[in-house]
Write a protein that holds these residues in place. Structure first.
Motif, PDB file in Angstrom:
ATOM      1  N   ARG A 101      44.931  43.829  33.164  1.00  0.00           N
ATOM      2  CA  ARG A 101      44.444  45.210  33.401  1.00  0.00           C
ATOM      3  C   ARG A 101      43.472  45.520  32.280  1.00  0.00           C
ATOM      4  O   ARG A 101      43.756  45.236  31.112  1.00  0.00           O
ATOM      5  CB  ARG A 101      45.620  46.181  33.379  1.00  0.00           C
ATOM      6  CG  ARG A 101      45.178  47.647  33.450  1.00  0.00           C
ATOM      7  CD  ARG A 101      46.358  48.578  33.759  1.00  0.00           C
ATOM      8  NE  ARG A 101      46.866  48.338  35.099  1.00  0.00           N
ATOM      9  CZ  ARG A 101      48.176  48.321  35.415  1.00  0.00           C
ATOM     10  NH1 ARG A 101      49.082  48.524  34.494  1.00  0.00           N
ATOM     11  NH2 ARG A 101      48.550  48.092  36.657  1.00  0.00           N
ATOM     12  N   ASP A 102      42.311  46.084  32.632  1.00  0.00           N
ATOM     13  CA  ASP A 102      41.394  46.483  31.564  1.00  0.00           C
ATOM     14  C   ASP A 102      41.258  47.997  31.521  1.00  0.00           C
ATOM     15  O   ASP A 102      41.702  48.701  32.426  1.00  0.00           O
ATOM     16  CB  ASP A 102      40.039  45.764  31.665  1.00  0.00           C
ATOM     17  CG  ASP A 102      39.110  46.383  32.685  1.00  0.00           C
ATOM     18  OD1 ASP A 102      39.620  47.027  33.611  1.00  0.00           O
ATOM     19  OD2 ASP A 102      37.894  46.222  32.554  1.00  0.00           O
ATOM     20  N   TYR A 103      40.689  48.463  30.463  1.00  0.00           N
ATOM     21  CA  TYR A 103      40.552  49.905  30.205  1.00  0.00           C
ATOM     22  C   TYR A 103      39.071  50.197  30.127  1.00  0.00           C
ATOM     23  O   TYR A 103      38.410  49.854  29.152  1.00  0.00           O
ATOM     24  CB  TYR A 103      41.252  50.263  28.880  1.00  0.00           C
ATOM     25  CG  TYR A 103      42.749  50.134  28.959  1.00  0.00           C
ATOM     26  CD1 TYR A 103      43.352  48.885  29.082  1.00  0.00           C
ATOM     27  CD2 TYR A 103      43.565  51.263  28.940  1.00  0.00           C
ATOM     28  CE1 TYR A 103      44.723  48.774  29.183  1.00  0.00           C
ATOM     29  CE2 TYR A 103      44.942  51.155  29.037  1.00  0.00           C
ATOM     30  CZ  TYR A 103      45.510  49.903  29.161  1.00  0.00           C
ATOM     31  OH  TYR A 103      46.874  49.790  29.261  1.00  0.00           O
ATOM     32  N   VAL A 176      31.345  37.428  40.061  1.00  0.00           N
ATOM     33  CA  VAL A 176      31.374  35.958  40.041  1.00  0.00           C
ATOM     34  C   VAL A 176      31.342  35.502  38.579  1.00  0.00           C
ATOM     35  O   VAL A 176      30.462  34.783  38.140  1.00  0.00           O
ATOM     36  CB  VAL A 176      30.219  35.360  40.872  1.00  0.00           C
ATOM     37  CG1 VAL A 176      30.493  35.553  42.346  1.00  0.00           C
ATOM     38  CG2 VAL A 176      28.881  35.981  40.516  1.00  0.00           C
ATOM     39  N   ARG A 177      32.327  35.947  37.860  1.00  0.00           N
ATOM     40  CA  ARG A 177      32.493  35.641  36.439  1.00  0.00           C
ATOM     41  C   ARG A 177      33.860  36.147  36.046  1.00  0.00           C
ATOM     42  O   ARG A 177      34.511  36.850  36.824  1.00  0.00           O
ATOM     43  CB  ARG A 177      31.420  36.353  35.598  1.00  0.00           C
ATOM     44  CG  ARG A 177      31.463  37.870  35.779  1.00  0.00           C
ATOM     45  CD  ARG A 177      30.548  38.606  34.817  1.00  0.00           C
ATOM     46  NE  ARG A 177      30.515  40.037  35.114  1.00  0.00           N
ATOM     47  CZ  ARG A 177      31.409  40.935  34.705  1.00  0.00           C
ATOM     48  NH1 ARG A 177      32.439  40.552  33.941  1.00  0.00           N
ATOM     49  NH2 ARG A 177      31.309  42.199  35.022  1.00  0.00           N
ATOM     50  N   MET A 178      34.298  35.815  34.824  1.00  0.00           N
ATOM     51  CA  MET A 178      35.521  36.446  34.325  1.00  0.00           C
ATOM     52  C   MET A 178      35.191  37.855  33.827  1.00  0.00           C
ATOM     53  O   MET A 178      34.052  38.133  33.447  1.00  0.00           O
ATOM     54  CB  MET A 178      36.084  35.649  33.154  1.00  0.00           C
ATOM     55  CG  MET A 178      36.872  34.443  33.566  1.00  0.00           C
ATOM     56  SD  MET A 178      37.547  33.681  32.082  1.00  0.00           S
ATOM     57  CE  MET A 178      38.889  32.777  32.785  1.00  0.00           C
ATOM     58  N   PRO A 181      36.873  42.546  28.689  1.00  0.00           N
ATOM     59  CA  PRO A 181      37.625  41.637  27.827  1.00  0.00           C
ATOM     60  C   PRO A 181      38.802  40.905  28.488  1.00  0.00           C
ATOM     61  O   PRO A 181      39.654  40.365  27.764  1.00  0.00           O
ATOM     62  CB  PRO A 181      38.152  42.559  26.729  1.00  0.00           C
ATOM     63  CG  PRO A 181      38.353  43.869  27.414  1.00  0.00           C
ATOM     64  CD  PRO A 181      37.350  43.942  28.529  1.00  0.00           C
ATOM     65  N   GLU A 182      38.873  40.816  29.825  1.00  0.00           N
ATOM     66  CA  GLU A 182      39.983  40.075  30.436  1.00  0.00           C
ATOM     67  C   GLU A 182      39.955  38.595  30.035  1.00  0.00           C
ATOM     68  O   GLU A 182      41.006  37.971  29.850  1.00  0.00           O
ATOM     69  CB  GLU A 182      39.932  40.171  31.959  1.00  0.00           C
ATOM     70  CG  GLU A 182      40.218  41.564  32.517  1.00  0.00           C
ATOM     71  CD  GLU A 182      38.964  42.387  32.726  1.00  0.00           C
ATOM     72  OE1 GLU A 182      38.022  42.284  31.909  1.00  0.00           O
ATOM     73  OE2 GLU A 182      38.899  43.145  33.703  1.00  0.00           O
ATOM     74  N   ALA A 183      38.753  38.019  29.893  1.00  0.00           N
ATOM     75  CA  ALA A 183      38.653  36.600  29.525  1.00  0.00           C
ATOM     76  C   ALA A 183      39.331  36.341  28.172  1.00  0.00           C
ATOM     77  O   ALA A 183      39.977  35.314  27.979  1.00  0.00           O
ATOM     78  CB  ALA A 183      37.188  36.178  29.457  1.00  0.00           C
TER      79      ALA A 183
HETATM   80  N1  GLY Z   1      36.120  44.316  32.307  1.00  0.00           N
HETATM   81  C1  GLY Z   1      35.183  44.692  33.274  1.00  0.00           C
HETATM   82  C2  GLY Z   1      34.145  43.717  33.548  1.00  0.00           C
HETATM   83  O1  GLY Z   1      34.084  42.661  32.955  1.00  0.00           O
HETATM   84  O2  GLY Z   1      33.339  44.001  34.387  1.00  0.00           O
END
Ligand code: GLY
Length: 308
Positions: A101-103, A176-178, A181-183
């Motif tokens: 989950r991102d913020y 079409v990428r990570m 900051p989830e990566a």
């Molecule tokens: N965390 C959102 C994005 O990479 O688009």
């Protein structure tokens, strides 16, 4: 998404200011969402609460380069929790990476501007197997079907931004990428050989991903104090010599002995804590970010906090 019945908020696309103003003036559901239909660095979405606020943004955008020509979306607002679903695919089959989950907002305030992402954590454990099944059946399987029907060769990672609403999961975006900051959460979380994973995928082989047990990662972004509205000048920041957590660099340049850096604005570094518990990972990330000497910066204090 319409063609494949993939659930997504209702949206209308405008390339004419008068028509957009008209849609705003007859809207009955508030808040609503204005979205730029093009690359915007994660910052092209504004949640508007009143017609006058919506009209103001629509008019501001209408005089900016190309925004109207690319299209502006007038989209239903979705209430719920967001999740980032990443899958690795060979264009036919896919495997899930751990849920994150991102913020996206600069601060927890609903009216705060959207950013590229101020933090993230994983794995997210508050979704049920039934919700995963719906995501598979209503979103990911139709997406694979679309890739095949349209002869789109795609081997790699797909990142689907999903809102968990009372009507079920709905797609906000495909990438079409990570995520970033989830990566920075996913890569440390999964002890796999990423080079071999990407090479295998390019050759059509799906890796096996074992969901991490008793491992959690929390990423907190240190951004320039003006981000995302204003780009400030370069400033000096000093990193701890032996940081407890990981530090991923964004807009930094080395100067001096390696711990002194020139930060160039925007998202400067992302600090990641890892632990067997989410709370432990969170504490490590915040201990590390507080050791960075960076006077004119900001970070969110609530990353992964709403899960406790
Ligand atoms: N965390 C959102 C994005 O990479 O688009």
């Amino acid at each position: 998404m319409e063609r494949y019945g993939i659930p997504t908020p209702r949206a209308m696309r405008f390339d004419n200011l008068k028509a957009l103003e008209n849609a705003i003036s007859i809207e009955t559901q508030w808040p609503h969402v204005l979205k730029q239909s093009g690359l915007a660095g994660g910052k092209g979405v504004v949640i508007v609460e009143t017609p006058s606020q919506a009209l103001q943004i629509a008019r501001e955008w209408s005089v900016q380069d190309n925004l109207l020509a690319q299209g502006i979306l007038w989209e239903d607002y979705l209430e719920g929790k967001e999740i980032s679903v990443h899958v690795l695919t060979n264009g036919k089959d896919y495997v899930w990476l751990p849920l994150t989950r991102d913020y996206k907002r600069a601060t927890p305030d609903l009216n705060a501007p959207n950013t590229g992402g101020m933090g993230a954590f994983g794995p997210v454990t508050d979704i049920t197997p039934e919700v995963r099944t719906v995501i598979n059946e209503k979103i990911l399987e139709p997406l694979m079907q679309f890739l095949q029907d349209d002869n789109l060769f795609y081997h790699g990672v797909l990142y689907v931004g999903i809102m968990l609403t009372h009507l079920g999961p709905m797609v906000l975006e495909f990438n079409v990428r990570m995520g970033d900051p989830e990566a920075e959460v996913l890569i440390p979380l999964l002890p796999i050989d990423w080079g071999a994973c990407w090479l295998g995928l390019a050759q059509g082989n799906l890796p096996s991903i074992v969901e991490p047990e008793s491992r959690a990662a929390v990423a907190v972004v240190l951004a320039d104090s003006g981000y995302p509205l204003e780009v400030k000048g370069s400033q000096e920041i000093i990193l701890p010599k032996t940081p407890e957590g990981l530090i991923f660099h964004g807009s930094t340049q080395q100067s001096g002995d390696g711990t002194v850096l020139q930060a160039q604005g925007g998202r400067i570094v992302t600090v990641v804590g890892r632990d067997s518990s989410l709370l432990g990972a969170r504490d490590q990330a915040y201990r590390t970010i507080r050791q960075i000497i960076a006077p004119d910066t900001q970070f969110r204090h609530d990353i992964a906090a709403d899960t406790e």
